[in-house]
Enzyme design. Structure first.
Site, PDB file in Angstrom:
ATOM      1  N   ASP A 114      -2.458  86.612  17.215  1.00  0.00           N
ATOM      2  CA  ASP A 114      -2.650  88.025  17.559  1.00  0.00           C
ATOM      3  C   ASP A 114      -3.423  88.741  16.455  1.00  0.00           C
ATOM      4  OD1 ASP A 114      -0.941  87.402  19.615  1.00  0.00           O
ATOM      5  OD2 ASP A 114       0.527  88.959  19.155  1.00  0.00           O
ATOM      6  N   HIS A 143      -0.694  85.217  13.283  1.00  0.00           N
ATOM      7  CA  HIS A 143      -1.697  86.292  13.173  1.00  0.00           C
ATOM      8  C   HIS A 143      -2.882  85.774  12.364  1.00  0.00           C
ATOM      9  CE1 HIS A 143       2.157  88.191  14.037  1.00  0.00           C
ATOM     10  NE2 HIS A 143       1.461  89.128  14.660  1.00  0.00           N
TER      11      HIS A 143
HETATM   12 ZN   LIG Z   1      -0.279  92.706  17.175  1.00  0.00          ZN
END
Ligand SMILES: [Zn+2]
Length: 268
Positions: free
Chosen positions: A64, A224
């Site tokens: 993400d 991430h």
């Molecule tokens: Zn996020």
């Protein structure tokens, strides 16, 4: 007489409150049951007989908050070493410019066979709280930003910011809503400028064990792709997954024919 009226009124109020609270409780548990049913359907049907035949345990790693001009590309290169593919849930305004300058990284990830999904345009709206206007523009503008870079992108997946979204929005979505079931909380272990080599290595090891101690066939892992520490951890994680007989595939590959729009998936 007045006393009787008072008592009756009090009893009526009590019964009404009781009924209202029951209804609320029922609504709440029904929503949960809906969610569980979708997840259960997925659990029953997605453990891939195909992958068993190949002797591989399939998992999906999802990233993400990118794309990031440096770290996304590095992660894509690491994936390529093993013939693995991941899924990147991107932030629209990080493609269009800004400090992440992500458009070339997005193109690079896509051209190497990775899957691209939507996270949000600003990363500031929660889809269980924002207005319909904000919700629509977050998704539409992100899809537009993706298609500005990859003309024929087939965008099927969406990861709500923070994992928050109402059941109604899940059901009405043209996307499959993808949550996760392995979360090493890599964002907590990003490097700081004062880190000693030992401290930095400890952070990477914490991320690695957060994945390796919890992964199993069908897992959807959350990370991430905007931190150097995550990119360093990914190098080790991919090597260990490979050694343990895992194959890292895109979310669409993991879900296969069971993937549908307007449904929520969080584990396999
Ligand atoms: Zn996020």
């Amino acid at each position: 007489m007045r006393k009787i009226i008072k008592i009756t009124a009090f009893l009526l109020l009590f019964v009404t409150l009781f009924l209202v609270s029951c209804e609320k409780e029922e609504k709440h548990s029904l929503n949960n049951l809906d969610d569980l049913a979708v997840i259960a359907t997925h659990e029953e049907t997605t453990s891939a007989p195909e992958s068993e035949a190949q002797g591989k345990k399939r998992v999906a790693i999802t990233f993400d908050d990118g794309p990031h001009n440096v770290y996304t590309k590095r992660i894509v290169d690491e994936l390529e070493k093993y013939g693995f593919h991941a899924t990147f849930f991107v932030v629209g305004n990080r493609i269009d410019g800004g400090t992440y300058n992500g458009s070339s990284a997005l193109k690079y990830a896509y051209e190497k066979g990775n899957e691209i999904g939507i996270h949000g345009y600003t990363h500031k709206a929660y889809y269980n709280k924002c207005s319909d206007e904000v919700y629509d523009s977050e998704l539409k503008n992100t899809e537009k930003a993706i298609k500005n870079v990859i003309k024929n992108a087939d965008v099927r997946l969406m990861r709500p910011v923070g994992g928050h979204i109402t059941s109604e929005r899940v059901q009405q979505s043209k996307y499959s809503v993808i949550l996760w079931n392995v979360d090493p909380e890599d964002w907590k272990y990003k490097y700081s400028s004062g880190d000693s080599d030992e401290a930095a290595a400890q952070k990477v090891e914490t991320i690695v064990s957060g994945v390796m101690e919890n992964v199993s066939e069908g897992s959807i892992i959350l990370m991430h792709d905007i931190y150097e520490s995550t990119a360093d951890a990914v190098c080790i994680i991919l090597e260990r997954l490979f050694e343990e007989g895992y194959e890292v595939v895109t979310v669409s590959e993991l879900l296969g024919e069971n993937r549908a729009s307007g449904k929520k998936y969080s584990c396999g």
